[in-house]
Structures are given as structure tokens and as C-alpha cells.
Design an enzyme around this catalytic site. Structure first.
Site, short mmCIF file in Angstrom:
data_model
loop_
_atom_site.label_atom_id
_atom_site.label_comp_id
_atom_site.label_asym_id
_atom_site.label_seq_id
_atom_site.Cartn_x
_atom_site.Cartn_y
_atom_site.Cartn_z
N ILE A 21 65.31 29.26 89.33
CA ILE A 21 65.69 30.23 88.37
C ILE A 21 64.97 31.50 88.31
O ILE A 21 65.14 32.44 87.59
CB ILE A 21 65.69 29.86 86.62
CG1 ILE A 21 64.42 29.19 86.35
CG2 ILE A 21 66.79 28.76 86.45
CD1 ILE A 21 64.30 29.11 85.06
N GLY A 22 64.02 31.47 89.30
CA GLY A 22 63.25 32.73 89.54
C GLY A 22 61.63 32.85 89.05
O GLY A 22 61.18 33.93 89.13
N LYS A 45 49.51 27.64 93.20
CA LYS A 45 50.68 26.56 93.39
C LYS A 45 50.00 25.20 93.37
O LYS A 45 49.81 24.71 94.37
CB LYS A 45 51.52 26.87 94.50
CG LYS A 45 52.76 26.08 94.53
CD LYS A 45 53.75 26.35 93.56
CE LYS A 45 55.11 25.81 93.55
NZ LYS A 45 56.10 26.30 92.58
N GLU A 118 51.60 28.97 88.97
CA GLU A 118 53.23 28.59 89.26
C GLU A 118 53.57 27.19 89.04
O GLU A 118 52.99 26.49 90.09
CB GLU A 118 53.86 29.35 90.12
CG GLU A 118 55.39 29.12 90.13
CD GLU A 118 56.15 29.73 91.38
OE1 GLU A 118 57.31 29.14 91.65
OE2 GLU A 118 55.56 30.46 92.18
N GLY A 179 64.61 35.18 84.77
CA GLY A 179 64.25 35.26 86.37
C GLY A 179 65.26 35.89 87.12
O GLY A 179 64.83 36.48 88.35
N SER A 180 66.69 36.07 86.69
CA SER A 180 67.61 36.57 87.72
C SER A 180 68.94 36.98 86.79
O SER A 180 69.74 36.18 86.55
CB SER A 180 68.15 35.50 88.54
OG SER A 180 68.74 35.91 89.45
#
Length: 247
Positions: A21-22, A45, A118, A179-180
Site C-alpha cells: 500500500i505504499g 528494514k 519500515e 500511501g497511494s
């Protein structure tokens, strides 16, 4: 470093209401904006899944979009696109523990103004067989969590559940970022700009346009501040409805 501007500092965890989802593009926008304010930035990450050794992962995408000045770190990599605990088990590789993530984030924070962690998928996706999650990392670090949500139908429930999971654990929801944002938003998406803060009990702090991750890096960096609210170092006003589409 320009301390006269308003920008986020410290350790911030970036999670999502689901996968795809971004989160990575949002992380890149946060990093680019912080760099523009003269901050030093690291992106961590904890577990990269679905990417083979030697292939670029999410950290590489963030650095490509935001700038090579971003310090990148990855604790583990698993080839299959699965939850980290499952991917590690199937690959016969060691799992990542929440304590490991918190320790590495703390070390990065000692040398950077902003550390963005993230996650993989959503807040409660498991890192290991013991059930460690990004929520546990947030607890260990006492760090805020930024929730990246989808734009359309179904996002209110997923966002509310994520926010409730944060609250029940005594964790801070920094806010929500879409996110988008689609180039042709439907009625549900438009209404969600008003309803998402209510669902999350936290402010809407950004709206990224669909296709932002495919922009030329220079254009991405120039535009990133316009997608984010002042709380994240951007200039997006609370009354602004939609970002300009990517062309």
C-alpha cells in the site's frame, strides 16, 4: 542543520494496514523531506522478504528515491514473499527478534537525526516463532508509529484495527498517511480523507499520489514535501484534499 524548521526527529516506525500500500514510498518521502531540512537519515528494514541475495530491496528503493545520503540497513533477508517468521522457517535461516531491531535502531539513532524503521506488512506480522512484532519494537524503543493506509473502501476498518492495537499496547500512533492516492478517486476514497482521522484517532499527515515511486528521483524529492503535513516536515495544509497526479 536547520532547527528553525518543523520536522520529525528521533526514531519513527512505519507500518501499514496491509502489504503493498505504499510503505516504502512513504518512507522515501519522509527521508527525502528530512534530508531537505538538513537532517541526517537512516532507514532500517528489519526483515526483507521476497527478494533474493544481491537484488535491490526496499532500502535500495528508498535510497534511490530519497538520495544516496540516506544510510541503509537490513537485518535479514528471506527469498520467499511471506511473513518474516514463516519465510525464515522455510528458508532455514535465523529469525529476526524485536530486541535485535530495537538495538540496531538505537545504534543508528546515535549517529542520525531521524531513523525510519519500515516493517513488513502490518503491525502484528510476526518476526519469529515467539511472536515478536513491530509493535514490540515500538514498545522497546518507546517510539511513535506512523500508519500507512490504503485510500479506498475497506481502509477505515483496517486503520481502526491497527490504531486500536497500538492503543491497547500503550503505543503512540503518530498519524496516518495514504500511501497511494488514485488518479481517479471514487466516492469512498474522497470520503475517507475526512473519515480516516476519526478511524485512527490520529491526524491525517500525508497523501501520496499513485505512481510516486516511479517518478524520477529529482522530481520525487522536489514533490515529497507537498505530500506531507508540517508534523512530518512537509507543507501540505490540513484543508488540502488531493495531491497533484503524477504525470
Amino acid at each position: 542543520m536547520d532547527r528553525s524548521v518543523r520536522a520529525v526527529d528521533g526514531i519513527v516506525l512505519v507500518t501499514g494496514t496491509c502489504t503493498g500500500i505504499g510503505k516504502t514510498v512513504t518512507t522515501a518521502a519522509l527521508a527525502a523531506t528530512a534530508l531537505a531540512h538538513g537532517r541526517t537519515v537512516a532507514v532500517l528494514k528489519p526483515a526483507q522478504t521476497g527478494v533474493a541475495e544481491g537484488e535491490p530491496g526496499d532500502v535500495a528503493e528508498v535510497r534511490a528515491l530519497a538520495g544516496g545520503e540516506v544510510t541503509g540497513a537490513e537485518l535479514a533477508r528471506y527469498p520467499e514473499p511471506l511473513a518474516p517468521a514463516t519465510a525464515a522457517l522455510r528458508a532455514g535461516l535465523p529469525c529476526v527478534r524485536a530486541e535485535d531491531v530495537a538495538e540496531r535502531a538505537g545504534k543508528l539513532a546515535a549517529g542520525h537525526d531521524l531513523v525510519l524503521v519500515e516493517g513488513a506488512g502490518g503491525l502484528l506480522v510476526r518476526f519469529d516463532a515467539e511472536g515478536g512484532t513491530l509493535a514490540d519494537v515500538a514498545k522497546l524503543l518507546d517510539a511513535p508509529v506512523l500508519v500507512v493506509a490504503a485510500a479506498g473502501l475497506g481502509t477505515l476498518n483496517a486503520t481502526a484495527l491497527t490504531a486500536e492495537a497500538l492503543r491497547t499496547r500503550g503505543l503512540r500512533c503518530a498519524g496516518v498517511v495514504v500511501g497511494s492516492w488514485p488518479t481517479a478517486p471514487d466516492l469512498a476514497s474522497r470520503c475517507n480523507l475526512t473519515d480516516l482521522p476519526r478511524a485512527a484517532g490520529a491526524p491525517l499527515l500525508g497523501v501520496l499520489p499513485e505512481g510516486a515511486g516511479a517518478m524520477e528521483p529529482a522530481a520525487f524529492r522536489a514533490a515529497a514535501r507537498r505530500w506531507l503535513a508540517p508534523e512530518l516536515g512537509g507543507v501540505r495544509g490540513a484543508a488540502e484534499a488531493e495531491p497533484e497526479p503524477v504525470v
